[in-house]
Scaffold this active site. Structure first.
Site, mmCIF file in Angstrom:
data_model
loop_
_atom_site.group_PDB
_atom_site.id
_atom_site.type_symbol
_atom_site.label_atom_id
_atom_site.label_comp_id
_atom_site.label_asym_id
_atom_site.label_seq_id
_atom_site.Cartn_x
_atom_site.Cartn_y
_atom_site.Cartn_z
ATOM 1 N NE ARG A 79 2.659 28.737 70.009
ATOM 2 C CZ ARG A 79 3.005 27.995 68.959
ATOM 3 N NH1 ARG A 79 4.253 27.704 68.723
ATOM 4 N NH2 ARG A 79 2.085 27.543 68.136
ATOM 5 N NE ARG B 166 16.232 43.207 70.642
ATOM 6 C CZ ARG B 166 16.644 42.125 71.314
ATOM 7 N NH1 ARG B 166 15.832 41.531 72.176
ATOM 8 N NH2 ARG B 166 17.858 41.643 71.164
ATOM 9 N N GLY C 188 14.129 39.069 74.953
ATOM 10 C CA GLY C 188 13.920 37.879 74.126
ATOM 11 C C GLY C 188 13.580 36.664 74.973
ATOM 12 C CB SER D 104 22.385 40.331 74.691
ATOM 13 O OG SER D 104 21.819 39.235 74.024
ATOM 14 N NE ARG E 206 26.334 35.914 79.502
ATOM 15 C CZ ARG E 206 26.220 35.969 78.176
ATOM 16 N NH1 ARG E 206 25.085 36.266 77.627
ATOM 17 N NH2 ARG E 206 27.247 35.704 77.406
ATOM 18 N NE ARG F 299 19.163 37.735 79.974
ATOM 19 C CZ ARG F 299 20.118 38.118 79.129
ATOM 20 N NH1 ARG F 299 19.827 38.972 78.169
ATOM 21 N NH2 ARG F 299 21.322 37.660 79.255
ATOM 22 C CG ASP G 58 28.273 38.343 71.448
ATOM 23 O OD1 ASP G 58 27.151 38.205 71.940
ATOM 24 O OD2 ASP G 58 28.442 38.592 70.236
HETATM 25 N N1 HPA Z 1 24.597 38.025 66.568
HETATM 26 C C1 HPA Z 1 23.277 38.101 66.547
HETATM 27 N N2 HPA Z 1 22.574 38.352 67.632
HETATM 28 C C2 HPA Z 1 23.227 38.538 68.804
HETATM 29 C C3 HPA Z 1 24.594 38.468 68.871
HETATM 30 C C4 HPA Z 1 25.319 38.200 67.690
HETATM 31 O O1 HPA Z 1 26.571 38.131 67.707
HETATM 32 N N3 HPA Z 1 24.960 38.661 70.172
HETATM 33 C C5 HPA Z 1 23.817 38.856 70.854
HETATM 34 N N4 HPA Z 1 22.761 38.794 70.027
#
Ligand code: HPA
Length: 237
Positions: free
Chosen positions: A43, A87, A20, A90, A217, A24, A204
């Site tokens: 962009r 893709r 994304g 995270s 990370r 990165r 997370d």
């Molecule tokens: N929600 C949506 N997208 C994400 C999250 C999340 O908690 N963590 C990483 N990408």
């Protein structure tokens, strides 16, 4: 050149990794590719092409969310004839059995809506990963000793979710993690007969509220890039 990608036709490889985050993309290209050169800056959505183990590879950022990814994936497929799109990103973990840093390989991606909703209308199309890529990525993760989980994920339209009831249903139905891009990537790959996979690092956790410390990370992201590259070139045309 397309509306959103400044590269010439031959500048983009048939295999593209899509994080994304543009920074990165830069880090992954500089760390893992040989002779990486920047092929897109439009962009600030950076893209790089180089080689990995002699194979040409492009790493092009997608931006966040399905509408942004849809623009780049559409142009990569229809204007640059890209065959394999992976893709690398995270996600938030949604099951107790899943730990921070684990890798999720998305077999399928549920979603409330995608940019493809206008085509499918009342049909609940089931977007799915390319099985060859999925199996190869699972084998690569196992060989590296990276804990990986294969199953369904949820591609949300919002990061700041105002519908906790929906997350509860996703957890109840065994969804492994939440992110914001994979479902549309799989829709586009299906529509155009291309291969796609989402390889996701759990950054997370929605149930435990743990988060990957900033210093970890990079290493976790690196494992994911290597898994994606290994999978991409384990599958023959
Ligand atoms: N929600 C949506 N997208 C994400 C999250 C999340 O908690 N963590 C990483 N990408």
């Amino acid at each position: 050149m397309t509306i959103h990608i400044g590269a010439e036709k031959g500048d983009i490889a048939p295999t593209v990794l899509m994080p994304g985050d543009p920074y990165r993309a830069k880090w992954a290209a500089e760390t893992f590719l040989k002779d990486a050169r920047c092929i897109n800056e439009v962009r600030g959505m950076l893209g790089f092409t180089g080689t990995w183990n002699g194979h040409p590879v492009t790493i092009q950022a997608s931006g966040m969310g399905m509408p942004s990814l849809s623009i780049y994936a559409n142009e990569l497929i229809t204007d640059y004839d890209v065959q394999t799109l992976i893709r690398i990103g995270s996600c938030g973990g949604m099951q107790k059995s899943i730990g921070i840093r684990d890798v999720i390989l998305a077999m399928t991606a549920s979603t409330l809506s995608t940019p493809s909703r206008g085509i499918f209308k009342e049909l609940n199309f089931a977007p799915c990963a390319d099985y060859g890529l999925l199996a190869a990525a699972h084998a690569a993760a196992t060989a590296k000793g990276v804990p990986s989980h294969v199953g369904g994920i949820y591609s949300s339209d919002v990061f700041y979710d105002e519908r906790p009831d929906l997350n509860e249903q996703m957890v109840r139905h065994g969804i492994l993690g939440v992110e914001m891009e994979a479902a549309e990537l799989y829709n586009l790959a299906a529509r155009h007969g291309r291969r796609a996979l989402a390889v996701l690092t759990v950054s997370d956790h929605l149930l435990t509220h743990e988060a990957l410390p900033a210093e970890d990370r990079e290493r976790s992201f690196g494992d994911m890039v290597e898994i994606a590259l290994t999978a991409a070139f384990s599958v023959s045309d």
